[in-house]
Design an enzyme around this catalytic site. Sequence first.
Site: not given
Lengths: 694, 694
Positions: A166, A451
Amino acid sequence: MESSKTLVMDELKSYFPDLPNGPLDNYRKKATFNWRVMKLVYDNMTTIKLKHDMWKFMENNPLFQHSDTSLPLDEERRIAVKRMYAIFNENFLPSELLIEEPKLFQAWSEALFMFNSSLAVKMSLTFRMFSNTIQGSGGPHMYDFIEASEKGKIGGCFALTEVSHGSNAKGMRTTATYCPKTKQFVIHSADFEAAKFWVGSLGQCATHAIVYAILISKGKNHGLHAFVVPIRDPKTLKPFPGVTVGDIGEKIGLNGVDNGFVMFNNYHIPKEYALDKLGGVDDNGDYKTPFRDPSKRFGASLGILSGGRVNITSISTNYLQKAIVIAIRYSAVRKQFGPQGAAEETPVLEYQQQQVRLLPYLATTFAFRIFCTWFGDLHIRIMIDSLLGRAGPAARGVELHALSASAKPLCAWAARDAIQACREAAGGHGYLRAAGLGDLRNDNDANCTYEGENSLLLQQSSNWLLTMWPKRREIKDEDTPLGSLKFLENADEYLKTICPWTTVDELIDPCNLIQMYKWLTAYVLKMTYEKVSKLKSEGKDNLQAKDESQSYNAISLSVIYGENYILNHFYKTAKAFEDAACREILLQMVSLYGAFLLEKHMATLYIGGYLRAQAGAALREAVLRASAALRPHAPALADTLAPPDFCLNSVLGMADGQVYKHIQNKVMTSPGSMTRPEWWRDVVHWRARLPSKL
Amino acid sequence: MESSKTLVMDELKSYFPDLPNGPLDNYRKKATFNWRVMKLVYDNMTTIKLKHDMWKFMENNPLFQHSDTSLPLDEERRIAVKRMYAIFNENFLPSELLIEEPKLFQAWSEALFMFNSSLAVKMSLTFRMFSNTIQGSGGPHMYDFIEASEKGKIGGCFALTEVSHGSNAKGMRTTATYCPKTKQFVIHSADFEAAKFWVGSLGQCATHAIVYAILISKGKNHGLHAFVVPIRDPKTLKPFPGVTVGDIGEKIGLNGVDNGFVMFNNYHIPKEYALDKLGGVDDNGDYKTPFRDPSKRFGASLGILSGGRVNITSISTNYLQKAIVIAIRYSAVRKQFGPQGAAEETPVLEYQQQQVRLLPYLATTFAFRIFCTWFGDLHIRIMIDSLLGRAGPAARGVELHALSASAKPLCAWAARDAIQACREAAGGHGYLRAAGLGDLRNDNDANCTYEGENSLLLQQSSNWLLTMWPKRREIKDEDTPLGSLKFLENADEYLKTICPWTTVDELIDPCNLIQMYKWLTAYVLKMTYEKVSKLKSEGKDNLQAKDESQSYNAISLSVIYGENYILNHFYKTAKAFEDAACREILLQMVSLYGAFLLEKHMATLYIGGYLRAQAGAALREAVLRASAALRPHAPALADTLAPPDFCLNSVLGMADGQVYKHIQNKVMTSPGSMTRPEWWRDVVHWRARLPSKL
């Protein structure tokens, strides 16, 4: 002048009618300012009107009536989709309007989040993020996708994260291998760990995905690139052969959003589906890019994420705003204990600890709301400039990136702490699902990791600041068009000073607090820089030296840098606000916000020798005094911030203050609440119904 | 000696077989101690055996298989009841056994909480709390209720809180008016605000409630008294006429527990149902009590709540324990980033910020587990003494009360912060419901407000401490049988000193940290006492002076008092632990726990002049160094703490470390995860299915 004021008041009143009388009246009478006028510190008539229209539409539409109980996952999904298309169909914010008034984007988003977060997230993912990415990095031949999306014929999603990667985007393993013979890319996932995962709206709905994959051509790895990849047939919603797509199931919150995963098995897409404005292959498979340094291309292709962070800053603020309204209204109504022999008990808002745990977050909400309105507006303007090929100040993009990498974590964390404080300040009844605070916490929780996990994201901001420290004496205004590096002016001289303020009066003055923050920001930057340098001089490599300077240093640095900016922005806005009565209260909130933040960093102020002796005790008294001063105004400030009751949807936070009536209504009319459970025999005849032993 | 060690090892191995090989092997090899032996720092073979037997029973019973997805409320309720009776039927902990080994109660409770918190809470409410209250304050004629409860013929609950009164128990309004003619009490609720509310197990199941109501006789108000009140017919589960009872609906967590409300409409119960051992009326309605001061009677009748607080301390620790195991195992497996050119990425546990946010809480878990085992044991012994009419040290009850009023909030808050840290440290995947961290947070959240909202509860402890300060020179060992006031010895002389330790080596030494905590506790007590005195000298009454001394003073005082006790208890236990390899690691954890706590109170250490100059920076380095030192041992320590996999039930935390396989298995086999939703036409044909405009 007076008549224009009257006009404004009339218009405000038309959008915000008088609030219902009830237990909140006492406090409302105490406020020295007009709660409607206070809205104009972050809103204007255009944003107010848009929100009003959207809320009226929802309030009058049966699809937008809240359910009495929480829904099964599948039903929550279905209703989010239905609501999404209903809102989409109204086209409340056409592009023309947005270009005219960029502030409308935040207002549009706020109107949705105040009603339901899953709906808001679905809207953004399905329509905006997909189109924006294509607009930003695809050629004109890709605009068919945008048109189809704008007509609601296809549904988009954004697939970057993989199961095992990620934060380290460069470690991702999905491949897109170019085949010159067929002029196609072959998208492939090596294994489940390389599956795209967490993709919002992919679980059940999306027909097309922006997929990030390693572009391979002629045996060479060109790094991560984006592609538009058809996932499901828009006519049947069934996945195309070669695509294994599914739903990742329940999450802690935001369960109306169908987050999904997808694996590709040598799945072919036309070459034209590459988003190759910033780099890609020609028909022969030779790689072309306008960038000389490929690492810059990668950074630019991820530029879209900066917008994500700007939005999350605002999303956190929306949650915070709802929570603080609920907690303050309830604290003004809930009475407990009181002086011996008094006829009535005392509202809990009158107690010191209740004030200290809520009112700094009330000030924080105003600070954030004001900041986010400006920040969102700035971001949309930059995007419009970029689409129209207009260049802004050169340094603006970098500074925006650093500021968003600081503001997103700091606002997500502040909302996390504030919602928890509100939940606990609401006592036992705060634990009712109908109070609404649990869902806010569970939804905001995502903001802390998506994010960019907060702690990691903060590195992007601290890394930039660390490069600035050695250049501090050469920084000019054009290097910091947003002004976030202003704290470096005369930093060396300033760092030699010790705090000249030691009394509560001095430590409550916004001007002094601003100065203290300047010292704090410069000091933590200097300390972090020196720690990194020291570790390097001891032989550690850059990665290790940076890693070992995170806790108490780089992480605090990024947070403080953002807080410093938000505090200054709050002060500037408060000072400039026209209405004197509102301005006075705004300045009180600046004091409280500043003193509250500095109190949390007090240990560092002492370690740096800036605070001495008992000055810290006076700073704590300043927080207490500023909280107590704000107390009579708090419920009216909550009225300023409050969305309509049907959005707030909390038994503790309604505008009429009739907490116990709403609780009674809720528990007595919930389906089944007063009837014997169908499984009553499992209680009465439990022995006969024991499962047989194995 | 050696042979007895071998026997112990054999027995431990029979309960805890070797862990499966996999990605955790590397770390497990690094540990310098035996993870099974480490268990004996808080468990013994008897407690281990009980937990093992209970878990084996559950694991082999179809009723105790976890569902793949979250259940509808009604189903969650039903299954909690079925499981409750299945456990009840096994009678794992008969009273004889408990009297022999009081530690077994915490073990029994832990075994249940590790599996499912709603089950554990239902068990306690339905059986233990009801019977214990009757045993404590009812006469022998009430023992029929206990017998019926012990046979599972009736189900109890405990009804104190009302809709508009919780913390202020004296403000409650349910009345019990004595009628001499019929020799009955008439129970009445004036309105919904006087309804009993939040009563666990009352929503759908309980047949009898312990109800607290104001006893009125001959027109006189005698204050709150407890009564056994029949609510529902045990044969039909239908409420009796005069009783309006219902379910309060969904909560943030613990949704298997049916919390309820009840209103009484002039509802008659026999006089014999009064729990009047500590005070009540005779047949004529004349009031009799063994207490001269009626306020003491009220306190004693609420004594049962002290047990609740002791238990919540342990409940918080159970949640914390599960969360830390999940986060540490996942951090040891999850790899992200790494040195350039390295073949593998680095486990995130290797990064400083990951260590600093998790490892202090690993140390905290050991500190709490050790403390709670002792605390629970102590409380059961006191209860047994009291039932058998044996007197303990006179001051013990008061000290236990103060310590539990500090430990409950402090442990609930530490668990809150730790679970959140674990959730964020687990990054994106931590947001999956299947990670298990969200439910832990939502369940623990109740601990922050029930049985006394934390901030309010802390006052009970600080109020007592404030009375002790003026007497500090006369305190003898018998005044503090639990030793919690030891910090007051030579307090005045000690407060004149400044911290003599300024290097990291010194600030990591448990012995020095213990000394520093002694200074801190005494200082905050002195400061709070002086603030209250000053406010009183300015003319504030006692209530106001106390209220205005809460934030930064009384609240910190109570927390620090409890931390000081737990830290000392941890140190004493670690030093005394027989196994040298374990002892070394335990002492490392004492260092980390102590330095971590002191770092959080650093501002106060500076304000008081105890820390000077750069000593605070060295204390922060001590936290970093102690965290880094513990890192290689962390996964093995997690193995010590871990319940069996089927209890932990987290895709991120299984003993085999196969995180990605568990995620894959979870998402690919969840019902419906790979199929088109039934409502797919709402997406494809959304326009045709828009709701009609109004």
